[in-house]
Design an enzyme around this catalytic site. Sequence first.
Site, PDB file in Angstrom:
ATOM      1  N   ARG A 181      -3.847  -4.051   6.942  1.00  0.00           N
ATOM      2  CA  ARG A 181      -5.244  -3.793   7.666  1.00  0.00           C
ATOM      3  C   ARG A 181      -7.092  -3.780   7.727  1.00  0.00           C
ATOM      4  NH1 ARG A 181      -7.170  -0.845   2.665  1.00  0.00           N
ATOM      5  NH2 ARG A 181      -5.906  -2.015   1.067  1.00  0.00           N
ATOM      6  N   TYR A 221       5.569  -8.416   8.262  1.00  0.00           N
ATOM      7  CA  TYR A 221       5.425  -6.882   8.376  1.00  0.00           C
ATOM      8  C   TYR A 221       5.359  -5.838  10.608  1.00  0.00           C
ATOM      9  CZ  TYR A 221       3.085  -7.551   4.756  1.00  0.00           C
ATOM     10  OH  TYR A 221       2.950  -7.415   2.770  1.00  0.00           O
ATOM     11  N   ASP A 243      -7.069   2.627   7.461  1.00  0.00           N
ATOM     12  CA  ASP A 243      -5.992   3.194   7.173  1.00  0.00           C
ATOM     13  C   ASP A 243      -6.352   4.544   7.488  1.00  0.00           C
ATOM     14  OD1 ASP A 243      -5.990   3.475   4.998  1.00  0.00           O
ATOM     15  OD2 ASP A 243      -4.746   2.611   4.352  1.00  0.00           O
ATOM     16  N   ASP A 293       0.681  -1.132   0.084  1.00  0.00           N
ATOM     17  CA  ASP A 293       0.024  -0.410   0.044  1.00  0.00           C
ATOM     18  C   ASP A 293       0.993   0.632   0.237  1.00  0.00           C
ATOM     19  OD1 ASP A 293      -2.454  -1.315   0.160  1.00  0.00           O
ATOM     20  OD2 ASP A 293      -2.725  -1.448   1.840  1.00  0.00           O
TER      21      ASP A 293
END
Length: 235
Positions: free
Chosen positions: A184, A76, A90, A48
């Site tokens: 997300r 992540y 987000d 993203d």
Amino acid sequence: MDFVEGEILAFDKPYRWTSFDVVGKTRWLLCHRLGLKKLKVGHTGTLDPLATGVVVVCTGRKTKLIDQLQNHTKEYVATLQIGATTPSYDLEKPIDATYSTEHITRALIDEVIPTFLGEQWQVPPMFSAVKVDGKRAYELARKGQEAELKAKLLVIDEIEVLSFDAETMQLVLRISCSKGTYIRALARDIGERLSSGAHLIALRRTRVGDIRVEDCMNFEQFTQLIDNETKSIQI
């Protein structure tokens, strides 16, 4: 290095760049500096725009490996804001709802987070590249249109609480997961399972397969690499 025959390159994607920006910049630099009219370049997994970290790019004949490389496990570090949600899950969209957090404790978090280990069915975000009747979901979402997205099976291999601030209600997690996992959407689901709400406020991809963010280049370093390769060819 032979970029036409094919190379696998690892970049630390800057904030607000798309993965396609990384591909475009790579192709432009290689063609411009090496005098190429065209060159195949592709990435091995979308990250993203509001995230940073590892984006793996293939050039030339190595683009044939993209499907194989996309299946690698990804890691992540994610920061969640508990107590509020946004339509995009987000910071792309403003907060649309707030929730009570008085019941949120570290003990509750330590109880809930392990329930996300293993196989999970996850509904992708509306603000995503998932196709619905031939159109990207985010195209429909930005027009205010609703669409039913099907849940997808994914695997979360590891999920670890790195920190939790009870005053700010910010939770930092390390997540190792399979292809197709939307962090997300995971933030959304964690918020719901905590009987509150949550959205993602920071995300960094720290690993793709065996490639760690510490191994990645920025574009200044990549430009220097190309120039060094050009000089060695001329010599």
